[in-house]
Design a protein around this motif. Structure first.
Motif, mmCIF file in Angstrom:
data_model
loop_
_atom_site.group_PDB
_atom_site.id
_atom_site.type_symbol
_atom_site.label_atom_id
_atom_site.label_comp_id
_atom_site.label_asym_id
_atom_site.label_seq_id
_atom_site.Cartn_x
_atom_site.Cartn_y
_atom_site.Cartn_z
ATOM 1 N N ALA A 1 0.814 -1.217 0.000
ATOM 2 C CA ALA A 1 0.000 0.000 0.000
ATOM 3 C C ALA A 1 0.846 1.265 0.000
ATOM 4 C CB ALA A 1 -0.927 0.002 1.215
ATOM 5 N N ASP A 2 2.125 1.140 0.245
ATOM 6 C CA ASP A 2 3.016 2.307 0.311
ATOM 7 C C ASP A 2 4.254 2.039 -0.541
ATOM 8 O OD1 ASP A 2 4.615 4.453 0.914
ATOM 9 O OD2 ASP A 2 4.205 4.428 3.053
ATOM 10 N N ARG B 1 2.138 -1.480 4.822
ATOM 11 C CA ARG B 1 1.426 -0.212 4.980
ATOM 12 C C ARG B 1 1.992 0.550 6.161
ATOM 13 N NH1 ARG B 1 -1.679 -0.659 9.493
ATOM 14 N NH2 ARG B 1 -2.482 -2.724 10.086
#
Length: 833
Positions: A216-217, A287
């Motif tokens: 997610a990052d 994340r």
């Protein structure tokens, strides 16, 4: 980074005759910092062999377990008969293979071995533990070897007990040297030999069958490789060669899976993490932490997470602090602690260095993995490192590698740097030539194209190479800094020290001649010391320049006065028993300008323009140079000859006069009030004939003395040298020596108590005229004879002419003129008149 020489030789075919010190010398010439070369097993002497335990007799009646053993050592004892040994360890059984040292051997220490009588039996040797062999600190039990080793086998070679280990201090810009691969590349370049790169492996491409991972990052994690191995034998132990390499590198063996991840990290430079797949709930997610989340790390500590932390998660929540330490919920389980781990997920990821560094500092949790991620890890090494770990698990633990390969990679554009082929020549002042420049850049992994201007693409493991001068430095260091010729620059004639530099030296010499000792302090201060000095909230010295990255959070600002450091040095010396002190310091203070600006970042590939330099200077704080002194204890020592004199405010004022004489000016001393000085014993220092205040001197305030834990009556002085010499004339000539006699006249004047002595002295000096050589106040008297509200000031006036002997009338006339001026200005009355 600890580098065993035997391991290094696997990747670079070094000459057999090369010792560890020889290799260290080559690496130092190439720019690495080799701190020590450790000789492992240098004092070890055999026979040290593999033994098979034939029988064990438990001896009773002693405070601790004692076992009488017979051990088969083959023909190592010269007879072939079983060896009789008494041992206190209990972690081995009949049939186990152990390490036996026989009489005549010497263990590390040195510790000679001989047959001896003990516990009613003969012990002809010893069954050894890891610590006794210098393999580590483990002394809980003796070493039990794998069963296939034959009795009598040389254990020195089997356990690799003799080796040389290079301890390299890796600087932050050379993170790639935190691996055998990186050090081997440097050694190969230093010797001009080929490199057997351990990261050159056949790796299957990513496919849809790999373990599901969601990133997610991508800014924090731009690559994530996952591989899975099933059917791992939880009872499998790390082989001796793997354990020994970890031990020599400073890492304690733990379990096979963990040892393999550590081994690959040391070999390739890519940190790995292993998860027990049966304990991972759903897909792996990368994340940032959410508010209020916690994680219990492998060290058993429950940590409160920050929203800036990058996490490895599954459906249950965080299972690891990315790049720092894994979580306890998915750790690999040893068979000794219950059902062991049989399915392993190997993670090889690339994380953003700043994110990892901040997480380490935030949680105070440094690790071997974070040390590498902070310095920059090769993102292209992740696939090879994961494959290497999988291969070792399959080979040693009998596992099966699943066909699925997960490889999530964000775009990673290559950087290309244009460099003039002769730039290294111009930087070093010698001639390397384009071929040498190209060859050296290729040796460090760069791709080079072009002729006069080279287009260089640095390798992915060198994030520190960002501009042409970085590349020039690489060429110069590999060619050898010692081969750079030493050429003295051409100095223009007539140049030397400036007037200001001479003045600053004179100041130091003058104070040293007066008995002061020079000290140097760090130019950093904090609010606490300004509070201790008693500075008001609106005091201009509280307006400081703050550092972006201070050495200490307690001292984040640059000093605006020399006194904090100087008084701190005084306190430390007194704490060490030096009670009589007179110290001084010269240095700059840093005064912020009214308009605060951010300093620009100047280019390194060219000379900054005048506008850029002007912008930089405009952003810098004013940096006037000052001198300060501090005194405590006896100024004149006591002895059989007389009682000593305590240092006081007058000595601090005299120090100011000493500095003024070095500048060729005179000072007028006036009473003042200024922190941190005592309000009744503070002198304002003014350049004579002007109103220019250049500093202050006197006794420190009692509250300041108490806050800083200083002796009573501690005194100090601080002068701005730039203001003192502001008139521009800094050349000081020696005093004129007259052959004519001096005429001395004393004068005592009655003045109001409120009239400063300095004002009377100034009037006398102006009235006496050019014949006055010096004036000195030698007595101050108050009492009935002086009158109520009055005081008597007695001065000695010395008159002299340069070309003649003064007559009594001339001296008297000059004296009367001085008295008249004092009467007119201050209302002084000649005492006794």
């Amino acid at each position: 980074m600890r580098v065993p020489l035997s391991w290094l030789r696997e990747y670079v075919d070094l000459p057999v005759s090369e010792t560890g010190r020889d290799v260290a010398e080559r690496l130092i010439r190439a720019g690495l910092e080799v701190e020590t070369v450790e000789q492992i097993g240098a004092d070890l002497k055999g026979p040290l062999v593999v033994g098979e335990v034939l029988s064990i007799e438990e001896l009773s009646g002693f405070k601790k377990p004692i076992r009488h053993c017979f051990v088969n050592v083959g023909t190592a004892n010269g007879t072939g008969e079983p060896q009789e040994i008494v041992c206190g360890a209990t972690n081995f059984a009949v049939g186990d293979k152990v390490v036996v040292v026989l009489p005549g051997a010497v263990l590390p220490g040195p510790f000679p071995i001989a047959a001896r009588q003990t516990y009613g039996h003969t012990s002809a040797g010893m069954i050894c533990s890891a610590r006794e062999l210098g393999m580590g600190d483990d002394h809980n039990g003796i070493i039990v070897l794998e069963s296939h080793h034959e009795p009598g086998t040389d254990a020195i070679q089997l356990l690799e007990l003799v080796d040389e280990v290079l301890d390299i201090a890796v600087t932050p810009d050379r993170g790639y040297c935190l691996s055998m691969r990186g050090v081997a590349r440097e050694a190969a370049a230093a010797y001009g030999l080929p490199l057997a790169d351990p990261a050159l492996l056949d790796v299957p491409p990513a496919n849809a069958y790999g373990y599901l991972v969601k990133v997610a990052d991508p800014a924090g994690c731009d690559r994530f490789v996952a591989r899975t191995v099933t059917g791992v034998d939880p009872t499998a132990q790390s082989p001796i060669w793997l354990q020994r390499r970890l031990q020599k590198s400073g890492i304690r063996p733990i379990s096979l899976t963990v040892d393999i991840t550590n081994y690959v990290m040391l070999e390739v430079g890519q940190p790995l993490h292993a998860y027990d797949r049966s304990r991972v709930d759903g897909p792996i997610q990368v994340r940032r932490a959410e508010e209020g989340e916690t994680l219990t790390t492998l060290d058993g500590v429950k940590r409160k997470l920050s929203t800036e932390d990058l996490l490895i998660c599954d459906n249950s929540g965080p299972i690891g602090l990315a790049g720092v330490m894994g979580g306890s919920s998915t750790e690999i389980l040893d068979a000794a602690a219950g059902p062991g781990t049989t399915e392993v997920i190997i993670e090889a990821a690339h994380f953003e260095p700043v994110t990892i560094a901040r997480a380490v500092k935030r949680h105070k949790l440094p690790s071997e993995a974070s040390k590498r991620f902070e310095r920059g890890v090769d993102p292209e090494a992740a696939r090879a490192a994961a494959q290497r770990a999988v291969d070792l698990l399959v080979l040693i633990a009998g596992g099966t590698a699943e066909a699925g390969v997960t490889d999530i990679a964000a775009p990673h554009p290559l950087r290309t740097i244009a460099i003039d082929a002769d730039l290294p020549d111009r930087v070093a002042g010698t001639v390397y030539g384009r071929e040498t420049v190209t060859r050296r850049l290729q040796e460090i992994g760069c791709t080079v194209a072009g002729a006069d201007i080279l287009e260089v693409t640095p390798p992915t493991w060198r994030p520190d190479l960002t501009d042409p001068y970085d590349l020039a430095e690489e060429v110069i260091r590999l060619e050898g800094y010692d081969n750079v010729p030493a050429r003295m620059p051409t100095v223009p004639p007539g140049r030397g020290l400036t007037d200001a530099q001479r003045f600053h030296r004179r100041t130091g010499v003058a104070l040293a001649g007066a008995g002061y000792v020079e000290v140097n302090n760090y130019p950093f201060i904090g609010e606490a010391v300004l509070d201790a000095l008693g500075l008001e909230k609106d005091d201009e010295r509280r307006r400081t320049v703050k550092l972006v990255n201070p050495l200490s959070d307690e001292e984040p600002a640059l000093r605006t006065t020399l006194l904090p450091g100087l008084l701190g040095a005084l306190r430390r010396n007194i704490g060490r028993g030096n009670t009589d002190l007179a110290i001084f310091e010269t240095g700059t203070v840093f005064l912020p300008k009214e308009e605060l600006r951010v300093a620009p970042r100047l280019p390194v590939d060219r000379r900054p323009s005048e506008a850029e330099i002007a912008e930089l200077n405009a952003a810098l704080p004013d940096q006037p140079r000052r001198v300060a002194v501090a005194l405590a204890g006896e100024r004149l020592p006591s002895g059989w000859w007389a009682k000593g004199a305590q240092a006081g405010w007058a000595d601090a004022v005299e120090a100011a006069r000493t500095v003024a004489r070095a500048a060729g000016v005179e000072l007028t001393v006036r009473q003042a009030q200024r922190a941190p000085w005592h309000p009744g014993r503070c002198a304002e220092l003014v350049v004579a004939g002007t109103e220019r205040v250049v500093g202050y001197a006197g006794e420190l305030h009692p509250r300041v003395i108490k806050a800083l834990h200083l002796p009573e009556r501690t005194s100090a002085m601080e002068i701005d040298l730039d203001l003192l010499a502001a008139d521009g004339e800094q050349r000081v000539s020696g005093p004129a020596v007259s052959a004519y006699p001096v005429a001395t006249q004393d004068v005592a004047l009655i003045v109001d108590s409120a009239v400063p002595a300095a004002e009377v002295e100034t009037a006398l000096r102006d009235g006496a005229g050019e014949l006055l050589e010096s004036i000195r106040l030698f007595d101050v008297f108050t009492g009935e004879q002086a009158g109520e509200g009055k005081k008597s000031l007695a001065y000695t006036l010395r008159f002299r002419a340069a070309d003649r002997t003064l007559t009594a009338d001339e001296a008297s006339a000059a004296r009367e003129s001085a008295v008249a001026a004092a009467t007119a200005r201050t209302g002084a009355v000649l005492r006794g008149a």
